[in-house]
Design a protein around this motif. Structure first.
Motif, short mmCIF file in Angstrom:
data_model
loop_
_atom_site.label_atom_id
_atom_site.label_comp_id
_atom_site.label_asym_id
_atom_site.label_seq_id
_atom_site.Cartn_x
_atom_site.Cartn_y
_atom_site.Cartn_z
N HIS A 16 0.81 -1.22 0.00
CA HIS A 16 0.00 0.00 0.00
C HIS A 16 0.84 1.27 0.00
CE1 HIS A 16 -2.55 -2.92 2.49
NE2 HIS A 16 -3.12 -2.85 1.30
N PRO A 17 0.30 2.36 -0.54
CA PRO A 17 0.89 3.67 -0.29
C PRO A 17 0.95 3.92 1.21
CG PRO A 17 -0.78 3.81 -2.01
CD PRO A 17 -0.90 2.43 -1.40
N ASP A 59 3.07 2.59 3.32
CA ASP A 59 3.80 1.55 4.04
C ASP A 59 5.29 1.92 4.17
OD1 ASP A 59 1.55 -0.03 4.34
OD2 ASP A 59 1.94 -1.23 2.56
N GLU A 60 5.83 2.57 3.17
CA GLU A 60 7.24 2.95 3.20
C GLU A 60 7.51 4.10 4.17
OE1 GLU A 60 5.52 6.18 1.40
OE2 GLU A 60 5.14 4.12 0.78
N THR A 80 5.13 -0.60 -5.09
CA THR A 80 3.90 -0.66 -4.30
C THR A 80 2.84 -1.37 -5.13
OG1 THR A 80 4.48 1.42 -3.19
CG2 THR A 80 2.20 0.70 -3.03
N MET A 112 2.06 9.59 -3.46
CA MET A 112 3.29 8.81 -3.59
C MET A 112 4.32 9.50 -4.46
SD MET A 112 2.60 4.77 -3.38
CE MET A 112 4.23 4.70 -2.65
N VAL A 153 4.10 2.09 -8.95
CA VAL A 153 2.86 1.87 -8.22
C VAL A 153 1.91 1.08 -9.12
CG1 VAL A 153 0.96 2.91 -6.94
CG2 VAL A 153 3.18 4.07 -7.02
N THR A 203 10.57 -6.08 2.77
CA THR A 203 9.11 -6.13 2.81
C THR A 203 8.68 -6.31 4.27
OG1 THR A 203 7.15 -7.09 1.77
CG2 THR A 203 8.89 -8.64 2.45
#
Length: 246
Positions: free
Chosen positions: A10-11, A13-14, A36, A64, A78, A112
Motif C-alpha cells: 500500500h501507499p 507503508d514505506e 507498491t 506517492m 505503483v 518487505t
C-alpha cells in the motif's frame, strides 16, 4: 554502493516506519527503489474526504509522487492490484511482477513486511509470502537478492499502537540508526499523505522507530544487530548471473 528494493502492498507503508532508514540510505548514495502493489483505494479514510475508490486511488498515487520526490527515490512503481483483495488473486500473478522488478533492479537487498505483517492486514501477509518465495527462488537462480529484510517493530516499545504486532528482540538482526536530518526528511515524506493526516496525528508512526528502524533478516543472525542493511552482505555461491526468468 548497494541497491535496495522495498516492496509493500500500500501507499504509506514505506513512510509509516521505514522512511528514516530510506532517507539515510539515499543520503549515503545507495540506490533505493520502491514497488507498491496497490493504490490503497479501499481505505476507509476515503469516506472522510468523500472520495470514491477510483478517486482515492488517484489521490494516493499523487501523494506517492510527493514521497518519491521528498525521499529522492531512485525509482517508484505503483501498480493497481485491488487493495484489500491480494489474497483473492492467483499468487503467481503477484510473483511474476515481483520477480520482474527484482530482475530489473538486481537489488542487493529486498525489503518487505515480516510474517506477522505488523498490522496483520491480509495484504501485508500475502506480500510477505510472495516476496519471500520469489526472493529465495531468484537468489538461487540469479544471485540476487543477497539479503531479504523484513521491516518490523521490536517488542517492548513504549510508543506503539496497541493493535500492532512486534518481533522478539532476538529476531531483530538489524536496527538502522539515522540522523535528525534523516528524520526530518521522513517526516516530510509522511506529511505527503494529506488524506491520512488524522491517522498520522493519532498514531504518530515515526515515534515507534526513534530507537532505530528495525529488521529481521531472513536466514541470518546478528547479535548485536547490524546498524546498516547493506553491511556484511552474504556471499551467494555460484549464482547463475546470466540466467533469465522463464
Amino acid at each position: 554502493m548497494a541497491t535496495l528494493l522495498y516492496i509493500f502492498p500500500h501507499p504509506d507503508d514505506e513512510s509509516f516506519g521505514p522512511a528514516p532508514a530510506i532517507a539515510r540510505q539515499r543520503r549515503e548514495g545507495h540506490a533505493v527503489h520502491l514497488l507498491t502493489l496497490t493504490r490503497g483505494e479501499a481505505t476507509r479514510q476515503r469516506h472522510h474526504h468523500g472520495y470514491s475508490k477510483p478517486e482515492m486511488g488517484r489521490v494516493r498515487f499523487e501523494e506517492m509522487q510527493c514521497v518519491a520526490e521528498v525521499l529522492g527515490l531512485s525509482s517508484l512503481e505503483v501498480l493497481d492490484f485491488p487493495d484489500g483483495e491480494l489474497a483473492e488473486l492467483d499468487p503467481r500473478v503477484l510473483e511474476d511482477v515481483v520477480a520482474r522488478a527484482i530482475e530489473r533492479h538486481r537489488p542487493d537487498v529486498v525489503v518487505t513486511y515480516p510474517v506477522h505483517g505488523i498490522s496483520g492486514h491480509p495484504d501485508h501477509l500475502v506480500t510477505h509470502a510472495v516476496v519471500k518465495r520469489v526472493g529465495c527462488a531468484l537468489r538461487e537462480r540469479l544471485g540476487v537478492p543477497r539479503r531479504l529484510a523484513f521491516f518490523t517493530l521490536p517488542e517492548g516499545l513504549e510508543k506503539k499502537p496497541a493493535h500492532l504486532h512486534t518481533s522478539p528482540r532476538e529476531r531483530i538482526d538489524a536496527c538502522v540508526s539515522f540522523t535528525v536530518e534523516d528524520l526530518e526528511r521522513a517526516e516530510a515524506a509522511l506529511a505527503c499523505y494529506r488524506t491520512y493526516r488524522r491517522v498520522i496525528e493519532k498514531h504518530r508512526p515515526l515515534e515507534s522507530v526513534t530507537g532505530g528502524v528495525c529488521f529481521e533478516l531472513f536466514q541470518e543472525t546478528f547479535d548485536p544487530p547490524l546498524d546498516d542493511l547493506t553491511d556484511r552482505l552474504p556471499v551467494v555461491e555460484n549464482p547463475a548471473h546470466n540466467a533469465s526468468i522463464t
